[in-house]
Write a protein that holds these residues in place. Structure first.
Motif, PDB file in Angstrom:
ATOM      1  N   GLN A  34     -36.690  13.675  35.026  1.00  0.00           N
ATOM      2  CA  GLN A  34     -35.524  14.563  35.006  1.00  0.00           C
ATOM      3  C   GLN A  34     -34.352  13.857  35.672  1.00  0.00           C
ATOM      4  OE1 GLN A  34     -35.746  17.676  33.581  1.00  0.00           O
ATOM      5  NE2 GLN A  34     -33.542  17.961  33.816  1.00  0.00           N
ATOM      6  N   ILE A  35     -33.228  13.729  34.970  1.00  0.00           N
ATOM      7  CA  ILE A  35     -32.034  13.117  35.562  1.00  0.00           C
ATOM      8  C   ILE A  35     -31.396  14.130  36.508  1.00  0.00           C
ATOM      9  CG2 ILE A  35     -29.800  12.047  35.116  1.00  0.00           C
ATOM     10  CD1 ILE A  35     -30.796  11.239  32.374  1.00  0.00           C
ATOM     11  N   GLU A  36     -31.354  13.793  37.796  1.00  0.00           N
ATOM     12  CA  GLU A  36     -30.846  14.736  38.794  1.00  0.00           C
ATOM     13  C   GLU A  36     -29.341  14.605  39.011  1.00  0.00           C
ATOM     14  OE1 GLU A  36     -33.335  13.800  42.184  1.00  0.00           O
ATOM     15  OE2 GLU A  36     -34.645  15.497  41.727  1.00  0.00           O
ATOM     16  N   ALA A  37     -28.831  13.374  38.898  1.00  0.00           N
ATOM     17  CA  ALA A  37     -27.409  13.172  39.160  1.00  0.00           C
ATOM     18  C   ALA A  37     -26.982  11.826  38.578  1.00  0.00           C
ATOM     19  CB  ALA A  37     -27.128  13.214  40.661  1.00  0.00           C
ATOM     20  N   SER A  38     -25.690  11.596  38.608  1.00  0.00           N
ATOM     21  CA  SER A  38     -25.135  10.297  38.209  1.00  0.00           C
ATOM     22  C   SER A  38     -24.106   9.886  39.242  1.00  0.00           C
ATOM     23  CB  SER A  38     -24.510  10.387  36.822  1.00  0.00           C
ATOM     24  OG  SER A  38     -23.439  11.317  36.822  1.00  0.00           O
ATOM     25  N   GLN A  39     -23.951   8.582  39.419  1.00  0.00           N
ATOM     26  CA  GLN A  39     -22.957   8.081  40.359  1.00  0.00           C
ATOM     27  C   GLN A  39     -22.197   6.922  39.709  1.00  0.00           C
ATOM     28  OE1 GLN A  39     -25.288   7.114  43.789  1.00  0.00           O
ATOM     29  NE2 GLN A  39     -26.271   5.323  42.850  1.00  0.00           N
TER      30      GLN A  39
END
Length: 577
Positions: free
Chosen positions: A23-28
């Motif tokens: 699951q992709i939780e965030a991006s930076q």
């Protein structure tokens, strides 16, 4: 023998068949690229999870490696200009999540080394082919008559099992296949019993078991040599594949989907059931039936990889049958796996989902009858037929077997006991895993139901009703208390109801300095005077309606002049000294 003189001790505890979810939780966003923070979880336990950071270029590299499967995977396209905009990153993140969902739910892709390394680099960073070559080279030092022709790269689905094409030096035209594998999490035999059992495999003789030329094992791995078949396996026949091609290329996306003829289904099915029955009667655990483990020799099916259960390797279909608590024995596992194999032979492809709700048209109603008894939801809840029962079903009962070879497989009593104990341990681990999955499924279902829109509406309606009910009850209670207090005050100032003829004492408000109590409520004007003949009635208890009437009468007869005038000293004005 000098085979693997200094191997790493023990078995591999990690079960490679346990599904990974991502699951992709965030991006930076950094200066020149964007990184995606992904939460990966093994199995159903949230504690068994970790984070990885991947760029789009990492996804692109993985996707290029998976192109060998010829599957159309939904990787979002590249974008050179504007790829750092917030809206674009959010949209790309959705696309990458969809991509992860596809590769982690596809049965073959999710078990391949490429995907495992992408999601779990800590556990899959080793070059397994290199390790296998080292061990095989050590084996050839002590057995100079063998010689490696070429590695058969990725022809199997197991990450920790590697294959090599080989030959005997004095028979250069004869081709053999060598397989090397680590010991797996279901290895429960002692090292001594394991080595003895593996060597015993070469003495097994059965018309439907593929012959083993040589086999040996130690504390950490095993090596098996058997003849190489140019025709390949039953899966190669179904998918029209070349045996030496990689597993992903052969079976992920077949060009033509076509099942076998009815007579082939009946004959191959009967032969496989016969060998399963033989192994069950011998007390030999198997649990590894699938179409790639069935070798074709003319019109005869022969079972492969009997050593897998001894080495403790998990089954190809484990992620399926671990979902159903009724499939808790290796005999039940074999029947379930036979259902998968029969479906594949009939329709030329594996089932889309398990359990199967409905079956496409088949060459015979008897085929569908067998499939329904194994792969439907009802069968998995209520129990599947045994191998003996399957042999009696119309699809297989009329098949004539022409092979007259007498089966031979002598297992010493002491080893039988060890195999029985090992089988029980394998089944116990399966049962514990099924229990965890069942508990997680119930919890997930309850949370999903509790968070559904319909359930939220029901809770809001109930909360409103409860609030109204409590407000009404508190209002009733307040009115009753107020009425009772006024009724008590009125009763104390007036004469008893049993003496209506008693005169009311005159008001002394003008003579007293203390303000008088409120005047008592007057008697009802319509009440006639009691005659002497009528006996006096006992004093009734004041009820709520009488109290309210008394309160209203008291308010109506209230006289403002009876109140004493008071003087108020106001200190709120400013004082000027």
């Amino acid at each position: 023998m000098a085979f693997m003189e200094k191997p790493p001790a023990g078995k591999v505890l990690l079960d490679d068949t346990v599904p990974l979810t991502a699951q992709i939780e965030a991006s930076q966003s950094l200066h020149s690229h964007t990184e995606y923070i992904i939460r990966v979880q093994r199995g159903v336990s949230a504690e068994n999870s970790w984070q990885i950071v991947r760029r789009y270029s990492d996804f692109d590299l993985l996707n290029n490696s998976l192109q060998i499967s010829t599957l159309s995977l939904p990787l979002p396209p590249k974008k050179l200009i504007g790829n750092m905009e917030r809206e674009f990153i959010a949209e790309r993140q959705k696309g990458l999540q969809a991509y992860l969902d596809v590769i982690t739910t596809h049965h073959i892709l999710s078990n391949c080394e490429l995907v495992k390394k992408f999601l779990d680099p800590n556990n899959y960073s080793v070059n397994y082919t290199e390790i296998a070559l080292q061990h095989v080279s050590m084996f050839f030092r002590s057995e100079p008559k063998w010689e490696v022709v070429e590695p058969l790269k990725d022809i199997g689905w197991r990450i920790r099992k590697k294959y090599f094409l080989m030959k005997i030096k004095n028979q250069p035209k004869e081709r053999l296949m060598l397989s090397w594998a680590d010991l797996g999490p279901d290895k429960y035999l002692s090292d001594k019993d394991l080595q003895y059992a593996v060597k015993l495999l070469s003495s097994c003789s059965h018309p439907y078991i593929y012959k083993i030329t040589f086999a040996t094992a130690n504390e950490s791995s095993a090596l098996v040599i058997r003849p190489f078949s140019e025709k390949g396996t039953l899966k190669d026949l179904i998918y029209k594949a070349k045996p030496k091609d990689p597993f992903l290329k052969k079976y992920c996306n077949p060009k033509k989907i076509q099942g076998l003829e009815l007579q082939q289904i009946k004959t191959y099915g009967r032969q496989i059931l016969e060998v399963l029955k033989f192994l069950h009667e011998k007390g030999f655990p198997y649990g590894h039936l699938h179409s790639a483990n069935v070798m074709l020799d003319g019109d005869t099916c022969k079972l492969l990889d009997l050593e897998n259960s001894l080495l403790g390797l998990p089954s190809f279909y484990r992620s399926y049958f671990s979902q159903f608590r009724k499939i808790n024995t290796l005999e039940g596992v074999d029947v379930h796996c036979f259902g998968h194999l029969l479906y594949e032979m009939t329709y030329g492809r594996p089932p889309d989902t398990i359990p199967v709700d409905s079956f496409p048209p088949a060459p015979s109603v008897f085929v569908v009858s067998v499939l329904e008894s194994i792969l439907t939801c009802e069968a998995m809840k209520n129990g599947m037929p045994t191998v003996s029962r399957l042999l009696q079903m119309p699809l297989f009962s009329d098949v004539l077997l022409t092979n007259s070879e007498k089966p031979q497989f002598k297992i010493p009593t002491k080893l039988k006991e060890a195999l029985k104990t090992s089988k029980e341990c394998i089944e116990k681990r399966l049962t514990e895993e099924q229990k965890l999955i069942h508990q997680h499924r119930r919890l997930t279902r309850a949370q999903s139901h509790h968070g559904s829109e319909e359930e939220k509406k029901k809770r809001k309606i109930l909360a409103r009703k409860k609030s109204k009910r409590s407000a009404y009850e508190s209002g009733e209670e307040h009115s009753a208390k107020y009425s009772n207090s006024n009724n008590s005050a009125g009763s104390g100032a007036s004469s008893p109801l049993t003496s209506p003829s008693s005169p009311t004492p005159p008001s002394t408000a003008g003579a007293s300095s203390i303000p008088p109590a409120p005047p008592p409520p007057p008697l009802p004007p319509a009440a006639p005077p009691l005659s002497a003949e009528v006996p006096p009635q006992p004093s009734p208890q004041p009820d709520v309606s009488a109290s309210r009437g008394a309160l209203l009468s008291s308010i109506q007869n209230f006289q403002k002049g009876t109140l004493k005038k008071t003087q108020t000293c106001d200190y709120s004005a400013p004082r000027i000294s």
